[in-house]
Design an enzyme around this catalytic site. Structure first.
Site, PDB file in Angstrom:
ATOM      1  CB  SER A   1      28.785-125.110  11.443  1.00  0.00           C
ATOM      2  OG  SER A   1      29.873-124.237  11.372  1.00  0.00           O
TER       3      SER A   1
ATOM      4  CB  CYS B   1      33.863-126.062   6.885  1.00  0.00           C
ATOM      5  SG  CYS B   1      33.207-125.646   8.503  1.00  0.00           S
TER       6      CYS B   1
ATOM      7  CG  ASP C   1      31.393-121.841   8.188  1.00  0.00           C
ATOM      8  OD1 ASP C   1      31.722-120.888   8.916  1.00  0.00           O
ATOM      9  OD2 ASP C   1      30.501-122.649   8.490  1.00  0.00           O
TER      10      ASP C   1
ATOM     11  CD1 TRP D   1      36.758-122.801  14.505  1.00  0.00           C
ATOM     12  CD2 TRP D   1      35.149-123.031  12.973  1.00  0.00           C
ATOM     13  NE1 TRP D   1      36.403-124.124  14.450  1.00  0.00           N
ATOM     14  CE2 TRP D   1      35.421-124.294  13.534  1.00  0.00           C
ATOM     15  CE3 TRP D   1      34.168-122.926  11.992  1.00  0.00           C
ATOM     16  CZ2 TRP D   1      34.759-125.445  13.140  1.00  0.00           C
ATOM     17  CZ3 TRP D   1      33.513-124.075  11.603  1.00  0.00           C
ATOM     18  CH2 TRP D   1      33.794-125.318  12.172  1.00  0.00           C
TER      19      TRP D   1
HETATM   20  P1  FAD Z   1      37.617-119.514  23.964  1.00  0.00           P
HETATM   21  O1  FAD Z   1      37.692-119.458  25.430  1.00  0.00           O
HETATM   22  O2  FAD Z   1      36.870-118.443  23.262  1.00  0.00           O
HETATM   23  O3  FAD Z   1      39.060-119.630  23.336  1.00  0.00           O
HETATM   24  C1  FAD Z   1      39.156-119.658  21.929  1.00  0.00           C
HETATM   25  C2  FAD Z   1      40.439-119.064  21.422  1.00  0.00           C
HETATM   26  O4  FAD Z   1      40.949-118.124  22.319  1.00  0.00           O
HETATM   27  C3  FAD Z   1      41.505-120.067  21.251  1.00  0.00           C
HETATM   28  O5  FAD Z   1      41.404-120.666  19.998  1.00  0.00           O
HETATM   29  C4  FAD Z   1      42.727-119.275  21.452  1.00  0.00           C
HETATM   30  O6  FAD Z   1      43.076-118.597  20.290  1.00  0.00           O
HETATM   31  C5  FAD Z   1      42.321-118.277  22.455  1.00  0.00           C
HETATM   32  N1  FAD Z   1      42.630-118.628  23.859  1.00  0.00           N
HETATM   33  C6  FAD Z   1      41.858-118.303  24.910  1.00  0.00           C
HETATM   34  N2  FAD Z   1      42.451-118.668  26.061  1.00  0.00           N
HETATM   35  C7  FAD Z   1      43.611-119.260  25.725  1.00  0.00           C
HETATM   36  C8  FAD Z   1      44.662-119.837  26.475  1.00  0.00           C
HETATM   37  N3  FAD Z   1      44.636-119.858  27.795  1.00  0.00           N
HETATM   38  N4  FAD Z   1      45.721-120.357  25.812  1.00  0.00           N
HETATM   39  C9  FAD Z   1      45.750-120.330  24.467  1.00  0.00           C
HETATM   40  N5  FAD Z   1      44.780-119.785  23.713  1.00  0.00           N
HETATM   41  C10 FAD Z   1      43.732-119.252  24.321  1.00  0.00           C
HETATM   42  N6  FAD Z   1      33.793-124.546  16.599  1.00  0.00           N
HETATM   43  C11 FAD Z   1      33.471-125.855  16.635  1.00  0.00           C
HETATM   44  O7  FAD Z   1      34.072-126.617  17.422  1.00  0.00           O
HETATM   45  N7  FAD Z   1      32.493-126.381  15.819  1.00  0.00           N
HETATM   46  C12 FAD Z   1      31.814-125.615  14.926  1.00  0.00           C
HETATM   47  O8  FAD Z   1      30.941-126.118  14.208  1.00  0.00           O
HETATM   48  C13 FAD Z   1      32.131-124.218  14.853  1.00  0.00           C
HETATM   49  N8  FAD Z   1      31.500-123.401  13.981  1.00  0.00           N
HETATM   50  C14 FAD Z   1      31.825-122.090  13.915  1.00  0.00           C
HETATM   51  C15 FAD Z   1      31.171-121.261  13.005  1.00  0.00           C
HETATM   52  C16 FAD Z   1      31.492-119.932  12.927  1.00  0.00           C
HETATM   53  C17 FAD Z   1      30.778-119.040  11.913  1.00  0.00           C
HETATM   54  C18 FAD Z   1      32.483-119.402  13.796  1.00  0.00           C
HETATM   55  C19 FAD Z   1      32.851-117.938  13.719  1.00  0.00           C
HETATM   56  C20 FAD Z   1      33.115-120.196  14.714  1.00  0.00           C
HETATM   57  C21 FAD Z   1      32.802-121.552  14.798  1.00  0.00           C
HETATM   58  N9  FAD Z   1      33.441-122.379  15.724  1.00  0.00           N
HETATM   59  C22 FAD Z   1      33.134-123.711  15.746  1.00  0.00           C
HETATM   60  C23 FAD Z   1      34.389-121.856  16.713  1.00  0.00           C
HETATM   61  C24 FAD Z   1      33.611-121.569  18.024  1.00  0.00           C
HETATM   62  O9  FAD Z   1      32.748-120.443  17.821  1.00  0.00           O
HETATM   63  C25 FAD Z   1      34.517-121.224  19.224  1.00  0.00           C
HETATM   64  O10 FAD Z   1      35.425-120.243  18.847  1.00  0.00           O
HETATM   65  C26 FAD Z   1      35.278-122.414  19.765  1.00  0.00           C
HETATM   66  O11 FAD Z   1      34.389-123.446  20.123  1.00  0.00           O
HETATM   67  C27 FAD Z   1      36.072-122.027  21.008  1.00  0.00           C
HETATM   68  O12 FAD Z   1      35.220-121.410  21.928  1.00  0.00           O
HETATM   69  P2  FAD Z   1      35.547-121.406  23.475  1.00  0.00           P
HETATM   70  O13 FAD Z   1      34.683-120.366  24.107  1.00  0.00           O
HETATM   71  O14 FAD Z   1      35.494-122.764  24.025  1.00  0.00           O
HETATM   72  O15 FAD Z   1      37.054-120.927  23.502  1.00  0.00           O
END
Ligand code: FAD
Length: 701
Positions: free
Chosen positions: A456, A653, A698, A700
């Site tokens: 966001s 949010c 909003d 996630w």
């Molecule tokens: P990923 O690798 O994608 O992992 C995320 C999820 O996968 C975990 O929460 C868990 O459920 C699962 N997962 C994966 N591997 C493991 C594991 N080994 N053990 C346990 N669980 C696991 N995030 C913010 O921080 N700030 C924002 O402003 C924000 N805005 C968003 C707005 C929208 C519209 C949406 C849809 C999402 C937003 N998010 C925000 C969330 C963001 O998009 C990501 O999902 C988040 O940062 C995690 O991404 P990642 O690739 O680091 O994690």
């Protein structure tokens, strides 16, 4: 009369991220086992099907996206069946079943499927099987697997019914089912007999493999199972001795050729997908080093891009897979030497897979390393069909048996615990099952597209022209028996990517110290929200609930309001309330100074904060509010009055899993109490607020 055509039905899917498509394909592939023939099409391919004249039973698989919308690929179809001029019996000939996919962590659970379902009903179409609503929050397969299992009987009955009413498709159906239900001696078999045959076949397949491998696997001496605890690699009784019902082997359909040639198209997806490559001009750590989670603010520079946004919008950020994981995967597949070879992917001739297509997200002529880095979500949780396919490339009989258990009906609980809930990826499986050596084509067939992550906007362009701010938590997954410790894919990459410019709070922005050439770059794409914006009338009061990084869009809202205050002092501004929460006042109170400034200059009327892990202070308030919902309750009268009397808006949010649900429950409680309503009536009021777009989320997970 001889019969050559199996009973046919049609599968139509509307998929956003590939889930609905892969379930539809699974149904399509299983159909043959039941003597049925399925045709399959994406709802967007309207030249491939026509529900207006469809006499075959139709199975819809539809996911949900955005704010409870049908997926983009289903939009045209929805518009078509929404047409108010269509007569109420327009689809009265249509017999259908619908499997809706959603996530109960979000409002409007399964609403994409529900919308299509009710539009079909309105036009007179009839269910031949009850609609399934599968929840990604608890695991889609909990509903999907039994729903598919029941589908075959329902289809069989539908075909019989059609046969009774003398329809062509049904006549075909009956004789095909006869064909399929007769054994070699021509005796009739029912479905459960067939299932038993299948069980036995699978078991004998595994047993004969076991026998074949008995000498080569002598090192895998069995410990008595009474002393064992189940794990990813190992089952215990009764599963270890169960007859297994495993899914049909998904047909392979891709041919992958690696050539020692120069590679093209090695650029990260850009212009054509709407991405812009921008500098990260600032990266600031917002939390103390000893905070439980580390939060980081990023500033990107959009001055050279044609990008506009409003507070409340998000941006997609592209991230690569971790180099070390790509490396391990290449090593494990024995393909390190071919990492720079050009990859050619084509459809396998004579594949039995319906509607097989070369995935568009695997660019031709790119290097293998590039595809594994930017193309495929190698961290995705392998579906049962993938596990099933991997089993066929596993030499050790005990490992093969375990993989078959994990994808079997009987091993469902193990799949949930050791694969789904443990977030195991294909690399984890390959490490756990060393004799499994799948061809590259199998990975290309089963790994989904690497998805961007959304963030966001935490700024207003009125306050930060040509810049956008984001704030994120570095996601951390501790080590567990199934995999080593790792960070979230995007957040882990981002924190490494900005390490050279990452600054503690209060220091000079990097771009002022460094030339832009030293700044890291990132690919971003705006993801506008249709509703999550400040009311256009500034006199409307707003309540914002955003604990942790959920505060991000509200910083943007407040920056915008602050500027509007400055430039339009005559205007009337409604009250603004912000409910914020974090663990510790001194460690992770994000944007503390900025929020205090907003309060000080009147932009923010009420800043209500709670700290979930701080000890009560000396004054020791009993029943101190721990979470945002507790503070909402303490201010119930104000919240209710803003929403019910002043026609204000409530914005929520952040975390979908717990917070958004707790806030929703609290809202029901507040409205119930204020208006003296029971829960059902309070729910109607809350639904009305959503409908009027005055209760917006909003969220996630
Ligand atoms: P990923 O690798 O994608 O992992 C995320 C999820 O996968 C975990 O929460 C868990 O459920 C699962 N997962 C994966 N591997 C493991 C594991 N080994 N053990 C346990 N669980 C696991 N995030 C913010 O921080 N700030 C924002 O402003 C924000 N805005 C968003 C707005 C929208 C519209 C949406 C849809 C999402 C937003 N998010 C925000 C969330 C963001 O998009 C990501 O999902 C988040 O940062 C995690 O991404 P990642 O690739 O680091 O994690």
């Amino acid at each position: 009369m001889p019969c050559e055509v199996a009973a046919r039905f049609l599968i139509l899917y509307g998929s956003q991220r590939g889930q609905a498509q892969s379930i539809a394909e699974e149904i399509c592939e299983q159909a043959a086992e039941y003597g049925l023939t399925a045709d399959i099409s994406c709802l967007s391919n309207q030249d491939k099907y026509n529900v207006d004249s469809e006499i075959r039973p139709v199975v819809f698989v539809v996911s949900t996206t955005g704010e409870g919308d049908p997926p983009d690929t289903a939009q045209k179809f929805v518009r078509k069946i929404k047409n108010k001029s269509l007569p109420h019996d327009h689809l009265s000939h249509l017999r259908y079943a619908l499997l809706a996919l959603g996530d109960t962590n979000y409002a409007d659970f399964c609403n994409g499927g529900k919308t299509i379902d009710s539009l079909l009903q309105r036009l007179g179409a009839k269910h031949f099987y009850a609609t399934g609503h599968a929840d990604d929050g608890t695991g889609l397969e909990v509903v999907v697997d039994p729903w598919i299992e029941g589908l075959w009987d329902a289809l069989k009955k539908t075909f019989s019914g059609m046969s009774a009413s003398n329809q062509t498709g049904a006549a075909r159906s009956d004789c095909t089912q006869d064909n399929n239900h007769k054994n070699e001696s021509g005796q009739e078999k029912n479905k459960s007999d067939l299932e038993v045959d299948l069980h036995l076949l699978k078991l004998s397949e595994v047993h004969s493999q076991n026998e074949k491998n008995v000498t080569s696997d002598s090192s895998e001496a069995e410990t008595p199972s009474t002393t064992l605890v189940a794990s990813l690699k190992q089952s215990v009784l009764p599963l270890s001795e169960s007859v297994l019902k495993v899914p049909a082997l998904p047909p392979s359909y891709l041919e992958v050729v690696l050539e020692q040639a120069s590679t093209e198209g090695e650029t990260v997806p850009s212009g054509k997908d709407g991405y812009h490559e921008v500098y990260i001009s600032k990266a600031v750590q917002l939390t103390q080093d000893d905070a439980v989670k580390s939060s980081i603010l990023l500033e990107i520079d959009i001055s050279e891009q044609d990008v506009a946004y409003q507070p409340g919008d998000s941006f997609d950020i592209l991230c690569p897979n971790r180099a070390s994981e790509v490396e391990e995967l290449l090593l494990r597949l024995d393909l390190q030497m071919q990492r720079n070879f050009a990859v050619q992917v084509s459809l396998l001739k004579n594949s039995s897979k319906k509607a097989a297509k070369v995935p568009l997200y695997i660019p031709q002529n790119s290097s293998l390393q590039f595809i594994l880095t930017w193309g495929l979500e190698i961290r995705s949780i392998p579906k049962k069909a993938f596990v099933r396919a991997l089993a066929d490339f596993t030499r050790s009989s005990s490992e093969k048996r375990r993989l078959l258990e994990l994808c079997s009906k009987e091993g469902s609980a193990d799949y949930n615990s050791f694969i789904r809930d443990a977030n195991v990826c294909v690399l984890d499986l390959l490490q756990a099952f060393p004799s499994c050596l799948p061809p590259l084509s199998l990975l290309f067939e089963h790994l989904p597209k690497l998805q961007p992550r959304a963030y966001s906007a935490a700024s207003s362009s009125l306050q930060h022209p040509e810049k956008v701010h984001f704030v994120f938590n570095v996601v951390e997954f501790p080590s567990c028996p199934e995999h080593p410790a790792r960070t979230g894919l995007c957040t882990g990459w981002l924190v490494d990517h900005v390490s050279s410019i990452l600054q503690p709070l209060g220091t000079v922005p990097a771009s002022e110290c460094l030339g832009t050439s030293a700044l890291p770059k990132v690919h971003v794409r705006p993801r506008p929200s249709s509703t999550f914006h400040l009311p256009s009338d500034p006199s409307v009061p707003v309540v914002m609930v955003g604990p942790g990084t959920g505060v991000a869009p509200f910083i943007g809202f407040l920056q915008q309001r602050e500027k509007e205050h400055e430039t339009n002092q005559e205007a009337t501004f409604g009250e603004t309330w912000l409910f914020f929460g974090c663990r510790h006042k001194d460690k992770d109170f994000l944007f503390r100074e900025e929020l205090e400034r907003f309060v000080h200059n009147g932009t923010l009327s009420h800043l209500i904060v709670c700290f979930s892990r701080d000890e009560p202070d000396a004054a020791g308030t009993v029943n101190r509010p721990t979470y945002v919902q507790h503070n909402l309750l303490l201010h119930a009268k104000n919240v209710a009055s803003i929403l019910l009397k002043d026609k204000g808006s409530l914005y929520v949010c952040g975390d979908a899993k717990n917070m958004a649900k707790d806030v929703n429950d609290t809202l029901l409680e507040i409205i119930g109490k204020e208006l003296q309503l029971d829960k059902l009536d309070a729910m109607k009021i809350v639904a009305g607020l959503r409908e009027e777009k005055r209760y917006l989320q909003d969220i996630w997970s």
